[in-house]
Design a protein around this motif. Structure first.
Motif, PDB file in Angstrom:
ATOM      1  N   ALA A  42      23.341  25.173 -60.214  1.00 28.15           N
ATOM      2  CA  ALA A  42      24.423  24.526 -59.472  1.00 28.15           C
ATOM      3  C   ALA A  42      24.653  23.108 -59.985  1.00 28.15           C
ATOM      4  O   ALA A  42      25.793  22.661 -60.147  1.00 28.15           O
ATOM      5  N   LYS A  46      28.074  21.411 -62.118  1.00 29.90           N
ATOM      6  CA  LYS A  46      28.674  20.111 -61.812  1.00 29.90           C
ATOM      7  C   LYS A  46      28.590  19.166 -63.005  1.00 29.90           C
ATOM      8  O   LYS A  46      29.494  18.363 -63.244  1.00 29.90           O
ATOM      9  N   LYS A 118      32.851  21.241 -53.366  1.00 24.87           N
ATOM     10  CA  LYS A 118      33.205  22.182 -54.425  1.00 24.87           C
ATOM     11  C   LYS A 118      34.682  22.106 -54.786  1.00 24.87           C
ATOM     12  O   LYS A 118      35.043  21.969 -55.969  1.00 24.87           O
ATOM     13  N   TYR A 165      26.891  16.075 -53.706  1.00 24.31           N
ATOM     14  CA  TYR A 165      26.585  17.496 -53.863  1.00 24.31           C
ATOM     15  C   TYR A 165      25.122  17.714 -54.255  1.00 24.31           C
ATOM     16  O   TYR A 165      24.420  18.528 -53.650  1.00 24.31           O
ATOM     17  N   ILE A 220      32.221  25.777 -61.846  1.00 24.81           N
ATOM     18  CA  ILE A 220      32.086  25.339 -60.455  1.00 24.81           C
ATOM     19  C   ILE A 220      32.513  26.441 -59.489  1.00 24.81           C
ATOM     20  O   ILE A 220      32.011  26.519 -58.360  1.00 24.81           O
ATOM     21  N   GLU A 225      29.192  26.149 -52.020  1.00 20.97           N
ATOM     22  CA  GLU A 225      29.503  24.868 -51.385  1.00 20.97           C
ATOM     23  C   GLU A 225      28.223  24.294 -50.782  1.00 20.97           C
ATOM     24  O   GLU A 225      27.248  25.003 -50.528  1.00 20.97           O
ATOM     25  N   SER A 242      25.009  30.152 -48.504  1.00 20.08           N
ATOM     26  CA  SER A 242      24.808  29.117 -49.517  1.00 20.08           C
ATOM     27  C   SER A 242      23.327  28.811 -49.696  1.00 20.08           C
ATOM     28  O   SER A 242      22.829  28.704 -50.826  1.00 20.08           O
TER      29      SER A 242
END
Length: 533
Positions: A42, A46, A118, A165, A220, A225, A242
């Protein structure tokens, strides 16, 4: 559920202090990598966005020599540029994107809160796509400036979602390392531009760069999220999914403990305001100005701002932007473009060392090594420029020490404020505060670049470098008294330090804690400050 509640009460009775204690494990030691892998993936998705942003910072460095009268390299002769830049235009070209970043930061938090981390990260790629296309077809200075405005504004909008994030999806034992990868990817983007600039014309590079924001959008789309944001907007079922993804693609019952902690950490009024829209009767805490008058915002903000100030005015910002001309002025014994490429390589190496060592050494030791070492390097180069540059002797000395300064600055001070932003602010103001802090960093970056020629004309090159060296050494003293050790600490403990109920300057990092103890401790588990202040 009753048995679990009873166990939690017994757990709280046994550990009445604020110190975090071992909690039930989501995975045993054999699953540690599986637990970390989705968080790494993740973060990497990003980071593609940050890679593209780094390219926007490195791009002026390769364009400036090509558009200076009589300084173009052979690859640019094929482009048949019909315009060039004056010294004043160059000073704006090197810094106009940095001054536009704060404008984006002003709206970054406000956009991130309703849209989510996100969707905000996906949206910010579009200004970069337009900017690269505009760069490629530029026929005058105005088009170049417009492209820089777009990249700067997009970079500002990006600040809040990318910084919050990582803090909200990672566990404390991974947070420092994964947060440091953000700056590493920005530096990698700069290095890629330096490398491409040695073999390709700048217009061709601009066309190639369009690929990276497109890849970022795709990557992404495949990551979840932030569970913290989802719960804050009443989407508990989505937050559960998530968490299952982020904790190793596990079953829902394996994340229930963490999910309940997350739910309990968010106030009922924020849950009822699903879109965080202000109202007279129920105004969410994220929009309350009183939160920004508390010491839990003021002190972290001053700390991060100081990190940016010492990072930019310690010389690395101007060296990175004006590397080609600086190496030429100092009589580097190798090609000035190759020397700039070496500079990018050691910057990346320093950032990677920071990523590796920050968990084991802590932020304070790395910061001291970085600021003291960088300051001494600039003082040596300043002395050389003053006493020996005209004698054409010891030509390798300034090149060696400038490259060493690039390495040392990226081991600590250049990455420090970006790591701190994601962990020093309370949860209810994290998005807005992150954007505001990032804007200060870019204002200092703009000021450092814009004033370089003025300092050079009034103080000469040796005087300018002496100034950078002294600023770096002063920074090491300042951080000794004011920088707490946040590595290995939960966000709640860091918040308690700035509240005044805990002193992390004395206690330092928790080297005795192991990753298994943090298996269910999400760094976003920060109770609403109204229950603690």
């Amino acid at each position: 559920m009753d048995d679990r509640d009873g166990q939690k009460r017994n757990h709280d009775d046994q550990y009445p202090s604020n110190e975090k204690c071992p909690v039930p494990n989501v995975a045993d030691s054999k699953k540690t990598f599986r637990t970390a892998l989705p968080q790494i993936l993740a973060t990497s998705a990003k980071n593609i966005l940050l890679l593209g942003y780094g390219m926007t910072l490195g791009f002026p460095t390769i364009v400036i020599p090509s558009l200076q009268p009589g300084h173009g390299n052979v690859t640019d002769m094929r482009e048949k540029d019909t315009f060039s830049l004056t010294e004043e235009q160059i000073s704006w070209f090197s810094s106009i994107n940095l001054i536009c970043v704060p404008l984006g930061c002003l709206v970054s938090g406000a956009i991130t809160q309703p849209l989510g981390r996100k969707r905000a990260m996906i949206m910010v790629n579009f200004p970069f796509i337009v900017a690269w296309i505009l760069f490629h077809y530029s026929v005058n200075v105005g088009m170049l400036y417009a492209s820089l405005v777009l990249t700067g504004f997009g970079g500002g909008i990006m600040e809040a979602p990318v910084l919050t994030y990582v803090a909200e999806i990672t566990q404390p034992h991974l947070r420092g390392m994964l947060s440091a990868t953000s700056s590493t990817c920005v530096i990698l983007g700069i290095l890629i531009q330096f490398l491409m600039g040695t073999v390709l014309a700048w217009r061709t590079i601009a066309a190639i760069n369009v690929i990276f924001p497109l890849v970022a959008i795709i990557a992404i789309c495949f990551v979840p999220e932030s569970p913290y944001w989802l719960i804050g907007h009443g989407r508990v079922a989505d937050a559960e999914k998530s968490l299952c993804w982020l904790r190793g693609w596990v079953e829902p019952h394996e994340v229930q403990h963490e999910l309940m902690q997350l739910v309990s950490s968010i106030s009922a009024k924020n849950l009822s305001n699903k879109h965080c829209a202000p109202s007279v009767s129920s105004r969410p805490s994220c929009y309350s100005w009183r939160n920004y008058a508390k010491r839990t915002f003021v002190q972290p903000y001053c700390l991060v701002s100081a990190g940016f100030f010492f990072g930019h005015f310690a010389g690395m910002t101007t060296l990175q932007t004006y590397a080609v001309s600086i190496f030429a002025a100092l009589g580097a014994p190798i090609d000035k473009y190759v020397a700039t490429l070496y500079l990018g390589v050691v910057e990346l190496a320093g950032a990677l060392i920071c990523v590796i060592l920050v968990h084991w050494a802590g932020k304070r030791p790395l910061t001291f090594v970085s600021t003291v070492g960088n300051g001494l390097c600039y003082i040596v180069v300043a002395a050389y420029a003053y006493f020996y540059s005209s004698r054409n002797s010891y030509e390798w000395l300034p090149l060696t020490f400038l490259i060493a300064s690039a390495f040392l600055s990226h081991v600590g001070i250049r990455l420090l404020p970006w790591i701190l932003i994601g962990e020093v602010f309370p949860s209810e103001i994290r998005s807005v505060a992150s954007g505001a802090s990032g804007s200060v960093g870019y204002i200092f970056g703009f000021a450092a670049n814009k004033t370089y020629f003025y300092m050079l004309n009034s103080m000469t090159l040796p005087g300018t470098f002496w100034f950078y060296g002294v600023v770096s050494l002063v920074g090491s003293v300042w951080f000794y008294f004011f920088l707490p050790e946040t590595e290995g600490r939960t966000l709640l403990e860091i918040q308690e330090h700035f509240e005044g109920s805990r002193n992390l300057l004395k206690k330092g990092r928790l080297s005795s804690r192991v990753p298994e103890e943090w298996a269910t401790a999400n760094p976003a588990l920060v109770p609403d400050t109204e229950t603690h202040l």
